[in-house]
Write an enzyme that holds these catalytic residues in place. Structure first.
Site, PDB file in Angstrom:
ATOM      1  N   HIS A 209      18.579  13.474  12.406  1.00 54.77           N
ATOM      2  CA  HIS A 209      17.805  14.713  12.312  1.00 54.77           C
ATOM      3  C   HIS A 209      17.706  15.199  10.879  1.00 54.77           C
ATOM      4  CE1 HIS A 209      18.240  14.666  16.671  1.00 54.77           C
ATOM      5  NE2 HIS A 209      17.041  15.211  16.599  1.00 54.77           N
ATOM      6  N   GLU A 453      13.018   9.674  27.081  1.00 54.73           N
ATOM      7  CA  GLU A 453      13.823   9.194  25.958  1.00 54.73           C
ATOM      8  C   GLU A 453      15.099   8.509  26.426  1.00 54.73           C
ATOM      9  OE1 GLU A 453      14.679  12.491  23.332  1.00 54.73           O
ATOM     10  OE2 GLU A 453      15.125  13.851  24.973  1.00 54.73           O
ATOM     11  N   ASP A 477      15.472   8.595  20.554  1.00 59.18           N
ATOM     12  CA  ASP A 477      16.547   8.366  21.507  1.00 59.18           C
ATOM     13  C   ASP A 477      16.277   7.160  22.390  1.00 59.18           C
ATOM     14  OD1 ASP A 477      18.538  10.304  20.984  1.00 59.18           O
ATOM     15  OD2 ASP A 477      17.153  11.847  21.655  1.00 59.18           O
ATOM     16  N   CYS A 524       6.472  11.711  20.526  1.00 58.70           N
ATOM     17  CA  CYS A 524       6.874  12.638  19.465  1.00 58.70           C
ATOM     18  C   CYS A 524       8.051  12.110  18.658  1.00 58.70           C
ATOM     19  CB  CYS A 524       7.185  14.013  20.043  1.00 58.70           C
ATOM     20  SG  CYS A 524       8.517  13.982  21.245  1.00 58.70           S
TER      21      CYS A 524
HETATM   22  C1  PEP Z   1      13.287  11.718  20.123  1.00 60.92           C
HETATM   23  O1  PEP Z   1      14.390  11.465  20.613  1.00 60.92           O
HETATM   24  O2  PEP Z   1      12.454  10.836  19.815  1.00 60.92           O
HETATM   25  C2  PEP Z   1      12.901  13.114  19.854  1.00 60.92           C
HETATM   26  C3  PEP Z   1      11.686  13.426  19.469  1.00 60.92           C
HETATM   27  O3  PEP Z   1      13.851  14.063  19.976  1.00 60.92           O
HETATM   28  P1  PEP Z   1      15.035  14.259  18.909  1.00 60.92           P
HETATM   29  O4  PEP Z   1      14.733  13.422  17.705  1.00 60.92           O
HETATM   30  O5  PEP Z   1      15.077  15.716  18.573  1.00 60.92           O
HETATM   31  O6  PEP Z   1      16.243  13.805  19.643  1.00 60.92           O
HETATM   32 MG    MG Z   2      15.557  13.023  21.510  1.00 58.61          MG
END
Ligand code: PEP
Ligand code: MG
Length: 600
Positions: A209, A453, A477, A524
């Site tokens: 992140h 995910e 994920d 996403c």
């Molecule tokens: C993902 O897992 O691709 C996602 C968009 O959520 P995060 O990166 O916040 O876990």
């Molecule tokens: Mg995620």
């Protein structure tokens, strides 16, 4: 204490001022040229100002004076303690005095004053930061624990500076490149972007992140530095190259000139992309892909507007809800204000509010008595929300309230099967009933989506599709859970492969299940913003791509350059492939055929 002195002695090699390149993994594009600042937690930086050449002698004197004052204080404390308690305790302070007598440390602090023409307190602080970072990383637990001692000594000296004589002349440019062993997502989210021009860390990976936020905020970043950050000195002039993953210390004039040219070239390319900002994200043969932006902070709204994105495909609410500077999670009223502001700003496009996704590499929703053994397999995402209705319900109610002021959709993270969707929807219905009774306006048809995910959700997509209005594939994920590769662990970064055939099959299956149920499927995760893979995703039939605001224009250009029919034929072949490299190659070939300029 001999160990500490030895450690310092090993760290005294003064900067040789020869250009040195440290390789890392590029995670956020851009170039920063500035002095380095190595962070160590727990100490706040003193003021920094530039000292005129003729006044440097005064700064050396101020440093010596502060150190001898700190030593006098320590000797006094030590004496008092020796009378009052055991000898062992008074030895702690003896050790503190020894730190301040360390010639290596003093030499380096004086060197920093001369070299960077900085005030004495900042030079001392910067040198101590390096020592502290080194201490934290020593395998010997005894020595590692002595960091608190070192912090204590540093703080004492800083207090001993004679402020009256501080010459607050011209403030130098304090903008810097931040170097740290590791940074957590909230450090990154709260970075002062006017000061931090870029950052590099020893730990980290492309899909952490921290990296995602850096990309989103447009902060050049490199992670996984091949050299220990303890060997990098604060105040060293450097170039951070977020395109190729290089940290260049003491760049020569020739290197600086080259990088200034690269900066100009990239700026020109960006302006060219900005010119297609308002063009449709439609392929050459007429297939429209919704192109939206991911955000984690309300401060990113102007970048979303500038990118021309069709709304927000993922609002990661955890950085707003779990900001460390707040005592508690913002209440329903504060959340309503936040969501409403975003909904209004992106109208007439929608904002997809993802409910709290705490845990994993992000902060837990509440302090845990013990760290989880496997945080990514633990108490995160929808699991926390379903266990804590007192957190979940105010968020749902706030999103519903905001839905009266713009287009709002809800999306649940870390869904593993139908049960969680049904439970979440039940709680959502309760919130709707409550608000109706309270006469509060909301959109009764608010779209509800599931993040796909976890592999189990992808395999059950046909069942889940009957209960939701859309899917959004969270590849960050999905890849880690499919391949059993921790998304933030640099030791296995090589194995984290978005085009691994199993991942591609799960994505395909999800899109197919969505289409059969008549709902749209978006993506996403970070994979959505990789221009090598746009042909593959279009070919697999994705309906929406949600990417960092900085990536929107290049993805728009990629979509507009491609033909859906050609991509679909390639995707058919990709689904038969056995290896990640083959699939990557197939998609990249089309990408380079149609928008080679984006790779320059
Ligand atoms: C993902 O897992 O691709 C996602 C968009 O959520 P995060 O990166 O916040 O876990
Ligand atoms: Mg995620």
């Amino acid at each position: 204490m001999g160990g500490l002195a030895n450690l310092m002695a090993t760290m005294t090699t003064e900067a040789k001022h020869t250009e040195t390149i440290i390789q890392g993994i590029p995670v956020s594009p851009g170039i920063a040229i500035a002095p380095i600042h190595v962070t160590a937690r727990g100490l706040s930086a003193p003021e920094v100002y530039e000292v005129a050449e003729e006044n440097l002698g005064e700064e050396h004197r101020r440093l010596d004076e502060a150190i001898s004052r700190a030593k006098e204080d320590l000797a006094e404390i030590q004496g008092r303690l020796a009378e009052l308690s055991s000898e062992e305790e008074s030895r702690i302070f003896e050790a503190h005095i020894m730190v301040l007598e360390d010639q290596a440390l003093l030499k380096r602090a004086h060197f920093a004053i001369d070299d960077r023409k900085l005030n004495a307190e900042y030079a001392f602080y910067a040198v101590m930061q390096n020592f502290l970072e080194a201490m934290r990383r020593i395998p010997d637990p005894y020595l590692r624990e002595r960091t608190a001692d070192l912090e204590d000594v540093c703080e004492r000296v800083l207090h001993c500076f004679d402020q009256q004589h501080a010459r607050k002349a011209v403030r130098p440019d304090d903008r810097h490149i931040l170097i740290a062993y590791d940074l957590n997502p909230s450090d990154t989210a709260t970075m002062d972007r006017n000061l931090v021009l870029g950052f590099a860390t020893e730990m980290g990976s492309v899909n952490s992140h921290t990296a995602i936020i850096a990309r989103s905020l447009g902060i050049p970043a490199v992670v996984g530095l091949e050299e220990a950050v303890i060997d990098i000195n604060s105040l060293t002039h450097a170039i951070l190259d977020g395109y190729s993953g290089k940290l260049i210390l003491h760049p020569t004039e020739a290197t600086l000139a080259t990088y200034r040219i690269i900066q100009q070239k990239k700026q020109k390319a960006r302006s060219a992309l900005d010119s297609i900002r308002d063009e449709a994200s439609t392929t050459r043969d007429g297939r429209s892909i919704t192109l939206s932006a991911n955000i984690g902070l309300i401060e990113e709204l102007p970048s979303v507007k500038n990118s021309g994105a069709q709304g927000i495909g993922l609002y990661r609410t955890e950085f707003f809800l779990l900001n460390e500077d707040q005592d508690a999670i913002p209440d329903e009223q504060a959340q309503t204000a936040n969501y409403t502001q975003i909904a209004r700003a992106v109208a007439p496009h929608p904002v997809i509010i993802r409910t709290l996704d705490s845990g994993g590499d992000k902060l837990p929703a509440e302090p845990l008595s013990e760290p989880e053994p496997n945080p990514f397999l633990g108490w995160r995402g929808i699991r926390v929300s379903l266990d804590r209705p007192e957190i979940f319900k105010p968020q749902l109610r706030a999103a519903l309230r905001a839905s009266a002021h713009g287009k709002v959709a809800l999306m649940f993270p870390l869904i593993s099967g139908l049960g969680e969707i049904m439970q979440a929807k039940k709680i959502l219905q309760q919130c709707m009933d409550e608000l109706s009774r309270e006469d509060v306006a909301f959109d009764a048809n608010i779209p509800v989506g599931a993040m796909i995910e976890i592999p189990s959700a992808a395999l059950l997509a046909d069942i889940i599709a009957k209960e939701v209005d859309f899917f959004s594939i969270g590849t960050n994920d999905l890849i880690q859970y499919t391949l059993a590769v921790d998304r933030v662990n640099p030791y296995v970064a090589e194995l984290y492969r978005p085009t691994q055939p199993a991942v591609i099959r799960l994505i395909h299956r999800t899109i197919q299940a969505g289409a059969q149920a008549g709902i749209w499927t978006g993506m996403c995760g970070e994979m959505a913003g990789d221009i090598h893979l746009t042909p593959l995703l279009i070919g697999l039939g994705i309906d929406e791509l949600s990417v960092g605001p900085q990536q929107v224009t290049s993805i728009r250009k990629a979509i507009r350059s491609l033909s859906h029919a050609e991509c679909a034929a390639m995707a058919d072949d990709a689904l038969k492939a056995s290896y990640s490299a083959e699939i990557l190659q197939m998609s990249s070939t089309l990408a380079k055929k149609y928008y080679a300029d984006l790779f320059e």
